[in-house]
Design an enzyme around this catalytic site. Structure first.
Site: not given
Ligand code: NAD
Ligand code: LMR
Length: 328
Positions: A14, A92, A105, A159, A187
């Site tokens: 991803g 999202r 999720n 954050d 978060h």
């Molecule tokens: N906590 C934070 O501060 C924060 C910050 C940014 C993004 N995020 C979250 O991180 C997550 C990933 O974001 P992204 O932009 O990389 O998304 P993305 O869609 O680019 O990549 C997600 C990847 O996860 C894979 N995936 C889905 N289900 C899976 C499973 N069961 N096992 C293994 N892999 C699986 C998908 O095939 C995809 O390649 C999202 O939920 C996003 O909201 C969190």
């Molecule tokens: O806001 C989102 O959905 C992605 C991530 O959690 C962020 O804070 O950038």
């Protein structure tokens, strides 16, 4: 060079994965003297794309990359891992709150918690990045009864870093001049970015900015930054999220700086009146790989109301996913 450690990353094909793997492999997370074996988990349809990422990892010829394992089975991917960064899950889109992803999720993190329980090292350090991160971490923890509950953490470090940067810009200083800042709670948009104990270049932050900027500008900007990035980029934050994940694990593994703390989502234990049972953002220091909540900070009525709101939301999220806990 030390003996290699095993680092699992889920969702490795991803967008966060693409920003994260190369930095871990280059030694940015655990040090230039610490070789890593990457264990990459993806869903089956993404395995061909993952192979392309592995080709690129190999093409970098990193001195600290000691091997790569790929799998679509968490029981294989989590075998003997020392660290697990659980990123894989849906991001999202515009207009959604992160908790709208609970349904899509939440189901990912129970089986992954069980696979960690059955196969990971007993002192594995788990960081959940996939949203809603705190509650997904709780689901994983609740499916891993043989692991110490403190192995499971959630990322509020992005954050935290956003807050450092906003305050540095406002005060004309560098983010490295800002110390003792805290993200409390979830978060999500109820998170509480707390400046009451923060110092900028040694001076109390709240003496340098006015209260109305703090309440009406700083707090909402930090709370809503993820949504602002989705609006601007058309995709959720990736490079900054990967960087924050590296910061979180680096501090957990190698310790925090003297005279400062960082924010980590960790199991609530009653500290600051937060009931046990959720994964809550706290100010922590780390020594010898163990985190401890910074105790004794004064909490005024303004802060207490914010802590109450984010605690309430986390317990609501918990109630919505309790059916995913082991034995339920
Ligand atoms: N906590 C934070 O501060 C924060 C910050 C940014 C993004 N995020 C979250 O991180 C997550 C990933 O974001 P992204 O932009 O990389 O998304 P993305 O869609 O680019 O990549 C997600 C990847 O996860 C894979 N995936 C889905 N289900 C899976 C499973 N069961 N096992 C293994 N892999 C699986 C998908 O095939 C995809 O390649 C999202 O939920 C996003 O909201 C969190
Ligand atoms: O806001 C989102 O959905 C992605 C991530 O959690 C962020 O804070 O950038």
């Amino acid at each position: 060079m030390k003996a290699p450690v095993r680092v699992a990353v889920t969702g490795a094909a991803g967008q966060i994965g693409y920003a994260l793997l190369f930095r871990i492999a280059a030694g940015d997370m655990l040090g230039k003297d610490q070789p890593v074996i990457l264990h990459l988990l993806e869903i089956t349809p993404a395995l061909p794309a993952l192979q392309g990422v592995v080709m690129e990892l190999n093409d970098c010829a990193f001195p600290t990359l000691a091997g790569v394992v790929t799998s679509d089975d968490p029981n294989v991917a989590f075998k003997d891992v020392d660290y697990a960064l659980l990123v894989g899950s849906r991001p999202r889109g515009p207009g959604m709150e992160r908790k709208d992803l609970l349904e899509a999720n939440g189901a990912i993190f129970g089986p992954q918690g069980k696979a960690l329980n059955d196969h990971a090292k007993r002192d594995v350090k788990v960081l959940v990045v996939g949203n809603p991160a705190n509650t997904n971490a709780l689901i994983a923890q609740q499916n891993a009864p043989d692991l110490d509950p403190k192995c499971f953490t959630a990322m509020v470090r992005l954050d935290h870093n956003r807050g450092l940067s906003q305050l540095a810009e406002k005060t004309g200083k560098h983010s490295s001049d800002v110390k003792k800042f805290t993200i409390w709670g979830n978060h999500s948009s109820t998170q509480y970015p707390d400046l009451h104990h923060t110092l900028v270049d040694g001076k109390p932050a709240l003496e340098l900015v006015d209260q109305s900027w703090y309440e009406k500008d700083f707090i909402p900007t930090v709370q809503q930054r993820g949504a602002a990035i989705i609006k601007a980029r058309g995709a959720s934050s990736a490079a900054s999220a990967a960087s924050a994940a590296i910061d979180h694990i680096r501090n957990w593994a190698l310790g925090t700086a003297e005279g400062d703390w960082v924010s980590m989502g960790i199991p609530s234990d009653g500290s600051y009146g937060i009931k046990p049972g959720v994964i809550f953002g706290y100010p922590v220091t780390v020594k010898n790989g163990k985190y401890e909540i910074v105790q004794g900070l004064a909490i005024n009525a303004f802060s207490q109301a914010k802590l109450d709101a984010t605690e309430k939301e986390l317990f609501e999220e918990r109630a919505a996913v309790e059916h995913l806990f082991a034995g339920k």
